[in-house]
Scaffold this motif. Structure first.
Motif, mmCIF file in Angstrom:
data_model
loop_
_atom_site.group_PDB
_atom_site.id
_atom_site.type_symbol
_atom_site.label_atom_id
_atom_site.label_comp_id
_atom_site.label_asym_id
_atom_site.label_seq_id
_atom_site.Cartn_x
_atom_site.Cartn_y
_atom_site.Cartn_z
ATOM 1 N N VAL A 126 39.210 45.854 46.064
ATOM 2 C CA VAL A 126 39.227 44.747 45.105
ATOM 3 C C VAL A 126 39.347 43.419 45.844
ATOM 4 O O VAL A 126 38.649 42.446 45.527
ATOM 5 C CB VAL A 126 40.359 44.922 44.066
ATOM 6 C CG1 VAL A 126 40.539 43.663 43.230
ATOM 7 C CG2 VAL A 126 40.081 46.117 43.168
ATOM 8 N N ILE A 127 40.194 43.367 46.854
ATOM 9 C CA ILE A 127 40.354 42.129 47.637
ATOM 10 C C ILE A 127 39.033 41.764 48.309
ATOM 11 O O ILE A 127 38.617 40.599 48.282
ATOM 12 C CB ILE A 127 41.493 42.278 48.667
ATOM 13 C CG1 ILE A 127 42.846 42.328 47.942
ATOM 14 C CG2 ILE A 127 41.462 41.149 49.692
ATOM 15 C CD1 ILE A 127 44.009 42.731 48.822
ATOM 16 N N ARG A 128 38.354 42.742 48.901
ATOM 17 C CA ARG A 128 37.052 42.465 49.531
ATOM 18 C C ARG A 128 36.038 41.989 48.487
ATOM 19 O O ARG A 128 35.232 41.101 48.753
ATOM 20 C CB ARG A 128 36.527 43.700 50.257
ATOM 21 C CG ARG A 128 37.193 43.922 51.608
ATOM 22 C CD ARG A 128 36.444 44.910 52.470
ATOM 23 N NE ARG A 128 36.209 46.204 51.867
ATOM 24 C CZ ARG A 128 37.037 47.243 51.930
ATOM 25 N NH1 ARG A 128 38.166 47.142 52.592
ATOM 26 N NH2 ARG A 128 36.737 48.383 51.348
ATOM 27 N N ALA A 129 36.079 42.575 47.297
ATOM 28 C CA ALA A 129 35.164 42.155 46.231
ATOM 29 C C ALA A 129 35.450 40.709 45.834
ATOM 30 O O ALA A 129 34.525 39.900 45.691
ATOM 31 C CB ALA A 129 35.297 43.078 45.025
ATOM 32 N N ILE A 130 36.716 40.354 45.676
ATOM 33 C CA ILE A 130 37.082 38.984 45.284
ATOM 34 C C ILE A 130 36.682 37.990 46.370
ATOM 35 O O ILE A 130 36.253 36.874 46.068
ATOM 36 C CB ILE A 130 38.585 38.903 44.940
ATOM 37 C CG1 ILE A 130 38.836 39.650 43.626
ATOM 38 C CG2 ILE A 130 39.053 37.458 44.835
ATOM 39 C CD1 ILE A 130 40.290 39.795 43.244
ATOM 40 N N ASP A 134 34.556 34.975 44.721
ATOM 41 C CA ASP A 134 35.039 33.594 44.619
ATOM 42 C C ASP A 134 34.004 32.564 45.075
ATOM 43 O O ASP A 134 33.811 31.547 44.384
ATOM 44 C CB ASP A 134 36.367 33.420 45.352
ATOM 45 C CG ASP A 134 37.550 33.934 44.539
ATOM 46 O OD1 ASP A 134 37.361 34.254 43.343
ATOM 47 O OD2 ASP A 134 38.664 34.015 45.096
ATOM 48 N N PRO A 135 33.299 32.761 46.190
ATOM 49 C CA PRO A 135 32.265 31.787 46.564
ATOM 50 C C PRO A 135 31.132 31.686 45.530
ATOM 51 O O PRO A 135 30.584 30.608 45.321
ATOM 52 C CB PRO A 135 31.731 32.308 47.903
ATOM 53 C CG PRO A 135 32.819 33.147 48.456
ATOM 54 C CD PRO A 135 33.516 33.738 47.270
ATOM 55 N N VAL A 136 30.829 32.785 44.859
ATOM 56 C CA VAL A 136 29.789 32.753 43.821
ATOM 57 C C VAL A 136 30.273 31.933 42.630
ATOM 58 O O VAL A 136 29.521 31.113 42.079
ATOM 59 C CB VAL A 136 29.397 34.185 43.390
ATOM 60 C CG1 VAL A 136 28.441 34.161 42.213
ATOM 61 C CG2 VAL A 136 28.794 34.958 44.560
ATOM 62 N N LEU A 137 31.519 32.127 42.236
ATOM 63 C CA LEU A 137 32.082 31.325 41.148
ATOM 64 C C LEU A 137 32.061 29.840 41.520
ATOM 65 O O LEU A 137 31.681 28.992 40.708
ATOM 66 C CB LEU A 137 33.518 31.773 40.834
ATOM 67 C CG LEU A 137 33.666 33.114 40.126
ATOM 68 C CD1 LEU A 137 35.117 33.567 40.123
ATOM 69 C CD2 LEU A 137 33.124 33.034 38.703
ATOM 70 N N GLN A 138 32.457 29.549 42.740
ATOM 71 C CA GLN A 138 32.483 28.168 43.209
ATOM 72 C C GLN A 138 31.075 27.570 43.226
ATOM 73 O O GLN A 138 30.866 26.436 42.794
ATOM 74 C CB GLN A 138 33.099 28.127 44.613
ATOM 75 C CG GLN A 138 33.502 26.767 45.070
ATOM 76 C CD GLN A 138 34.269 26.848 46.386
ATOM 77 O OE1 GLN A 138 34.039 27.736 47.199
ATOM 78 N NE2 GLN A 138 35.188 25.916 46.577
ATOM 79 N N GLU A 139 30.114 28.345 43.704
ATOM 80 C CA GLU A 139 28.721 27.874 43.770
ATOM 81 C C GLU A 139 28.183 27.503 42.393
ATOM 82 O O GLU A 139 27.427 26.559 42.238
ATOM 83 C CB GLU A 139 27.850 28.978 44.390
ATOM 84 C CG GLU A 139 26.376 28.655 44.449
ATOM 85 C CD GLU A 139 25.553 29.833 44.957
ATOM 86 O OE1 GLU A 139 24.356 29.876 44.633
ATOM 87 O OE2 GLU A 139 26.100 30.702 45.667
ATOM 88 N N HIS A 140 28.616 28.258 41.365
ATOM 89 C CA HIS A 140 28.150 28.004 39.995
ATOM 90 C C HIS A 140 29.140 27.150 39.206
ATOM 91 O O HIS A 140 29.026 27.037 37.982
ATOM 92 C CB HIS A 140 27.880 29.329 39.282
ATOM 93 C CG HIS A 140 26.732 30.069 39.881
ATOM 94 N ND1 HIS A 140 25.430 29.778 39.584
ATOM 95 C CD2 HIS A 140 26.700 31.059 40.812
ATOM 96 C CE1 HIS A 140 24.636 30.573 40.275
ATOM 97 N NE2 HIS A 140 25.380 31.360 41.034
ATOM 98 N N ARG A 149 37.058 36.666 37.232
ATOM 99 C CA ARG A 149 37.107 37.589 38.367
ATOM 100 C C ARG A 149 36.984 39.038 37.899
ATOM 101 O O ARG A 149 36.299 39.846 38.520
ATOM 102 C CB ARG A 149 38.402 37.410 39.147
ATOM 103 C CG ARG A 149 38.406 36.216 40.059
ATOM 104 C CD ARG A 149 39.728 36.107 40.751
ATOM 105 N NE ARG A 149 39.688 35.167 41.864
ATOM 106 C CZ ARG A 149 40.757 34.715 42.467
ATOM 107 N NH1 ARG A 149 41.975 35.110 42.069
ATOM 108 N NH2 ARG A 149 40.643 33.876 43.472
ATOM 109 N N ALA A 150 37.677 39.376 36.812
ATOM 110 C CA ALA A 150 37.653 40.757 36.313
ATOM 111 C C ALA A 150 36.239 41.181 35.935
ATOM 112 O O ALA A 150 35.808 42.294 36.254
ATOM 113 C CB ALA A 150 38.593 40.907 35.115
#
Length: 184
Positions: A126-130, A134-140, A149-150
């Motif tokens: 889960v940590i590796r997935a986050i 997170d960079p994808v969320l930031q990019e958008h 995140r969930a």
């Protein structure tokens, strides 16, 4: 459609007629590709130009083509070789068929997860997935909230080698849209 693969470890079929029964008598609209179709697909994916070299690329012996031509294609040995090379059986055996993949809710989860992963391993995944989410969320320009995140972690884990089945993708986008306030 029920498929029966009859092969031993070296890719040859047994001479036992009771062991070498063809597919079940179930009527099916789908059929497995014949030898010519298998060889064309195998040559395409292997980059080889000759049948024997394509089969050798797959890890089968030089006599395999002659044996299959005389008898029948050993789909078990073929599938085993394709999987060893990381080639999709869907692509090879049913390239134009709209196949249905079971959704996460259709699969036995609790026992499978308990047997496959310890709690620590799951947390690390889960940590590796986050870290990738997170960079994808930031990019958008979306907030890294727990609900965002969930949704993305669930999508991340249902993705299969860069492929997410359409029903899963639609469900995930729907969940995301439900959480977004109306823009009207």
């Amino acid at each position: 459609m029920e498929l029966t693969f009859n092969s031993n470890d070296d890719g040859y079929m047994s001479n036992d007629n009771n062991h070498n029964k063809t597919q079940s008598n179930d009527k099916s609209k789908l059929s497995l590709p014949d030898l010519d179709a298998c060889m064309e697909r195998l040559k395409a994916v292997s980059g080889q130009t000759h049948n024997v070299s394509a089969l050798r690329w797959l890890g089968l012996s030089n006599t395999t083509y002659a044996n299959w031509k005389r008898r029948q294609v050993n789909y078990g040995a073929l599938a085993k070789g394709l999987l060893a090379r990381g080639i999709s059986l869907d692509w090879f055996f049913a390239p134009n068929v709209d196949l249905r993949y079971p959704g996460p809710d259709e699969l036995p989860r609790i026992q499978e997860v308990a047997e496959t992963y310890t709690s620590t391993q799951r947390t690390q995944r889960v940590i590796r997935a986050i870290e990738r989410i997170d960079p994808v969320l930031q990019e958008h320009q979306l907030p890294a909230t727990e609900s965002n995140r969930a949704i993305l972690v669930e999508t991340y884990f249902t993705a299969r080698r860069g492929f997410v089945p359409l029903p899963t993708a639609l469900t995930q986008v729907t969940k995301a849209l439900k959480q977004e306030p109306d823009r009207d």
